[in-house]
Every structure is written in C-alpha cells, then in structure tokens.
Design an enzyme around this catalytic site. Structure first.
Site, mmCIF file in Angstrom:
data_model
loop_
_atom_site.group_PDB
_atom_site.id
_atom_site.type_symbol
_atom_site.label_atom_id
_atom_site.label_comp_id
_atom_site.label_asym_id
_atom_site.label_seq_id
_atom_site.Cartn_x
_atom_site.Cartn_y
_atom_site.Cartn_z
ATOM 1 N N SER A 144 0.851 -1.195 0.000
ATOM 2 C CA SER A 144 0.000 0.000 0.000
ATOM 3 C C SER A 144 0.880 1.236 0.000
ATOM 4 O O SER A 144 2.014 1.189 0.496
ATOM 5 C CB SER A 144 -0.862 0.005 1.267
ATOM 6 O OG SER A 144 -1.488 1.254 1.440
ATOM 7 N N TYR A 157 -1.355 -0.994 10.841
ATOM 8 C CA TYR A 157 -1.375 -1.346 9.409
ATOM 9 C C TYR A 157 -0.096 -0.923 8.684
ATOM 10 O O TYR A 157 0.532 -1.735 7.992
ATOM 11 C CB TYR A 157 -2.589 -0.664 8.786
ATOM 12 C CG TYR A 157 -2.838 -0.925 7.327
ATOM 13 C CD1 TYR A 157 -3.388 -2.129 6.900
ATOM 14 C CD2 TYR A 157 -2.571 0.060 6.362
ATOM 15 C CE1 TYR A 157 -3.654 -2.346 5.551
ATOM 16 C CE2 TYR A 157 -2.844 -0.158 5.022
ATOM 17 C CZ TYR A 157 -3.380 -1.358 4.613
ATOM 18 O OH TYR A 157 -3.665 -1.579 3.289
HETATM 19 N N1 LIG Z 1 -8.769 -0.942 -0.485
HETATM 20 C C1 LIG Z 1 -7.753 -0.097 -0.445
HETATM 21 O O1 LIG Z 1 -7.929 1.129 -0.523
HETATM 22 C C2 LIG Z 1 -6.355 -0.617 -0.320
HETATM 23 C C3 LIG Z 1 -5.316 0.318 -0.448
HETATM 24 C C4 LIG Z 1 -4.013 -0.138 -0.341
HETATM 25 C C5 LIG Z 1 -3.760 -1.485 -0.144
HETATM 26 N N2 LIG Z 1 -4.786 -2.363 -0.026
HETATM 27 C C6 LIG Z 1 -4.449 -3.770 0.196
HETATM 28 O O2 LIG Z 1 -5.065 -4.554 -0.793
HETATM 29 C C7 LIG Z 1 -5.248 -5.876 -0.295
HETATM 30 C C8 LIG Z 1 -6.672 -6.321 -0.574
HETATM 31 O O3 LIG Z 1 -7.531 -5.496 0.193
HETATM 32 P P1 LIG Z 1 -8.972 -5.034 -0.284
HETATM 33 O O4 LIG Z 1 -9.014 -3.574 -0.182
HETATM 34 O O5 LIG Z 1 -9.328 -5.694 -1.557
HETATM 35 O O6 LIG Z 1 -9.835 -5.539 0.943
HETATM 36 P P2 LIG Z 1 -10.821 -6.772 1.158
HETATM 37 O O7 LIG Z 1 -11.882 -6.747 0.124
HETATM 38 O O8 LIG Z 1 -11.191 -6.707 2.575
HETATM 39 O O9 LIG Z 1 -9.888 -8.024 0.856
HETATM 40 C C9 LIG Z 1 -9.062 -8.620 1.809
HETATM 41 C C10 LIG Z 1 -8.931 -10.078 1.441
HETATM 42 O O10 LIG Z 1 -8.049 -10.696 2.375
HETATM 43 C C11 LIG Z 1 -8.667 -11.889 2.846
HETATM 44 N N3 LIG Z 1 -8.170 -12.217 4.167
HETATM 45 C C12 LIG Z 1 -8.220 -11.473 5.306
HETATM 46 N N4 LIG Z 1 -7.689 -12.149 6.328
HETATM 47 C C13 LIG Z 1 -7.285 -13.358 5.821
HETATM 48 C C14 LIG Z 1 -6.678 -14.500 6.376
HETATM 49 N N5 LIG Z 1 -6.355 -14.571 7.672
HETATM 50 N N6 LIG Z 1 -6.426 -15.548 5.569
HETATM 51 C C15 LIG Z 1 -6.743 -15.505 4.264
HETATM 52 N N7 LIG Z 1 -7.315 -14.451 3.667
HETATM 53 C C16 LIG Z 1 -7.587 -13.390 4.448
HETATM 54 C C17 LIG Z 1 -10.175 -11.562 2.848
HETATM 55 O O11 LIG Z 1 -10.953 -12.738 2.777
HETATM 56 P P3 LIG Z 1 -11.603 -13.523 4.012
HETATM 57 O O12 LIG Z 1 -12.141 -12.502 4.957
HETATM 58 O O13 LIG Z 1 -12.630 -14.364 3.333
HETATM 59 O O14 LIG Z 1 -10.498 -14.340 4.589
HETATM 60 C C18 LIG Z 1 -10.259 -10.821 1.509
HETATM 61 O O15 LIG Z 1 -10.345 -11.737 0.452
HETATM 62 C C19 LIG Z 1 -4.898 -5.826 1.201
HETATM 63 O O16 LIG Z 1 -3.592 -6.312 1.387
HETATM 64 C C20 LIG Z 1 -4.942 -4.334 1.495
HETATM 65 O O17 LIG Z 1 -4.103 -4.005 2.577
HETATM 66 C C21 LIG Z 1 -6.082 -1.966 -0.108
#
Ligand SMILES: NC(=O)c1ccc[n+]([C@@H]2O[C@H](COP(=O)([O-])OP(=O)(O)OC[C@H]3O[C@@H](n4cnc5c(N)ncnc54)[C@H](OP(=O)(O)O)[C@@H]3O)[C@@H](O)[C@H]2O)c1
Length: 257
Positions: A144, A157
């Site tokens: 991120s 985070y």
């Molecule tokens: N959204 C943003 O603005 C943003 C910005 C920068 C970086 N990111 C990064 O992008 C990545 C994806 O995030 P997202 O925004 O798409 O959020 P999200 O929709 O909440 O996706 C997170 C994913 O991680 C999985 N997860 C969480 N805990 C887990 C565990 N213990 N074991 C296996 N899977 C797990 C969740 O599935 P389950 O709950 O089903 O396990 C879900 O599939 C993350 O690393 C986040 O930090 C997001």
C-alpha cells in the site's frame, strides 16, 4: 527497460491469488479468468470462493487461513498436483483497523502482522522452492502507499505494509537473476470492504475493477512497483522525499491531528 519479464498473454497461465474472496484480489482474479488464465482463489470465506468458482468455470476455490502455515503448504501441493506448476502467485490478504498510539492494542497490532506480513512469509515458504525449480514465474505482494511513510491512525497497518515493500525489493534482488519476476502492488484508495469503515473522504477513490485493470497493465509492462491511481500515488510518492519536519507538519495538518 522492464524490471520483470512482461506478462501480456494470459491464456492457460496458472495464477494463485491469496486474499481473493472480495475486493482487489477478487476483481483481479475475475479479470485474469476473463483473459484466459487458470485461476485459483484463496481466503477464509469458503462459500464465497466456491461461488466464485461456479461463476468462473475452470477456476479453483482453495479456502485457507493465510496465518496457518501448514494450510499454505497443503494448498500449494494441491495446486501443483492439479496444474504441475505456478506462473503467478499474488498475496493480497490484508486486514486494516485504524489505531493510534494513545489507543494502542497489542493483539490488534499482532493480528495485522500475522495476516498482512507473516502470511506472505508462509506463502513464500511454500512457493519459493517451486518457482526456483521452474526458473520462471512471478510473485506479487500487495502492499500500500501507506507503507511509504508513517501515517495518522496507521500504527497497526502501516508498518506491515512498509515491511512488504522492503521484502519485495529484497526478493527482486535475489530472484530476478534466476528468471523469476517480483512486483509490489501499492494501491491508493480502492472501494472495498477494507475501506468501507473509513469515515473520511478518500481522495481519488477507484473501484476494485479499476484496480485490477491497473494491476494487469503493470504486469504487462514488467513494472516492479505497480501503483495506482497515478494521479494520487504520484503525489503521495513526493511525500517520501520531504524532510521529516515538513512531512510531519503536512501529515498532521492534512488529517486534522
Ligand atoms: N482498499 C484499499 O484502498 C487498499 C489500499 C491499499 C492497499 N490495499 C491492500 O489490498 C489488499 C486487498 O484489500 P482489499 O481492499 O481488496 O480488501 P478486502 O476486500 O477486505 O480483501 C481482503 C482479502 O483478504 C482476505 N483475508 C483477510 N484475512 C485473511 C486470512 N487470515 N487468511 C486468508 N485471507 C484473508 C479476505 O478474505 P476472508 O475474509 O474471506 O479471509 C479478503 O479476500 C490488502 O492487502 C490491502 O491491505 C487496499
């Protein structure tokens, strides 16, 4: 000059995404499936993954908890049996809870470390021998822009994301000469369950589908750092080079702290 072998043809490519039940991971899995890749999706929500597999014929649902070391090895073995190898492995599992030093919660901080960082190490432990044997393949870690510098409310985070960026750089040094691609994906704000809790205005917010387009474009270009949307991330990158005094002043002022 690309820093990785370009990936611009997806037909038959074997792709495993960990953290792909929702958000950026799911949208990227769907996009790659549409482009002809063979896709395996992992996360904890088994029913959601199975629904994905039904909607995307030929894809595989591999439910697991990324903080379970042996589950990561078992899933890798299952994929090798099914596919015989791996062309792209993506770690997008992540968790986010705002935290300040004045409300420090050790368990929450350790949970972030486990899911956001240690899970990536477990994945490495399982797939690095495979990629090295193949002398080919690509590894992507979703970090991120919050990993560039310390940010308000990012006590649990931010450090995990900084660690992932450093990890990806170090992996690239070692694996690139072996023919293995390594990239780090640094999104700005994307509208997903992870950011749904944010009460503040998220500048340059994009959809997970737009994020997936940018990620696929980054793989095709052979980029090491895939960051987006550029109109936002270019500005955040500048903050990296500010002197500390100016950075702390701006970060406090910009967020009303
Ligand atoms: N959204 C943003 O603005 C943003 C910005 C920068 C970086 N990111 C990064 O992008 C990545 C994806 O995030 P997202 O925004 O798409 O959020 P999200 O929709 O909440 O996706 C997170 C994913 O991680 C999985 N997860 C969480 N805990 C887990 C565990 N213990 N074991 C296996 N899977 C797990 C969740 O599935 P389950 O709950 O089903 O396990 C879900 O599939 C993350 O690393 C986040 O930090 C997001």
């Amino acid at each position: 000059m690309p820093l990785n072998p370009r990936i611009d043809e997806w037909k038959g490519r074997r792709v495993w995404l960990v953290g792909a039940s929702t958000g950026i991971g799911r949208a990227t899995a769907a996009r790659l499936h549409a482009a002809g890749a063979r896709v395996a999706v992992s996360a904890r929500s088994a029913a959601v993954l199975e629904a994905f597999a039904r909607e995307h014929p030929g894809s595989l649902a591999l439910p697991l908890d990324a903080t379970d070391r042996s589950a990561m090895h078992a899933a890798t073995a299952q994929l090798l049996q099914a596919w015989g190898g791996l062309d792209l492995v993506v770690y997008c599992a992540g968790t986010y809870k705002p935290m300040r030093a004045t409300e420090f919660e050790l368990d929450v901080a350790l949970q972030h470390q486990q899911v956001n960082y240690v899970g990536a190490l477990y994945l490495l432990d399982a797939v690095l021998p495979v990629l090295q044997r193949q002398k080919a393949g690509h590894l992507s870690l979703v970090s991120s822009v919050a990993g560039y510098r310390g940010l308000p409310k990012s006590l649990a985070y931010g450090p995990t994301k900084a660690a992932l960026i450093n990890l990806a750089e170090t992996l690239h040094l070692d694996l690139s000469p072996l023919g293995i691609g390594v990239s780090v994906i640094n999104p700005g704000f994307v509208e997903t369950p992870l950011t749904a809790q944010n009460e503040f205005h998220m500048p340059a917010l994009i959809t997970p589908e737009e994020a997936a387009v940018a990620i696929v474009k980054g793989w095709a270009a052979g980029d090491f750092e895939i960051h987006f949307p550029k109109r936002f991330t270019r500005m955040v990158k500048l903050l990296k080079y500010l002197p500390d005094s100016a950075y702390f002043w701006l970060a406090r002022k910009g967020t009303g702290l």
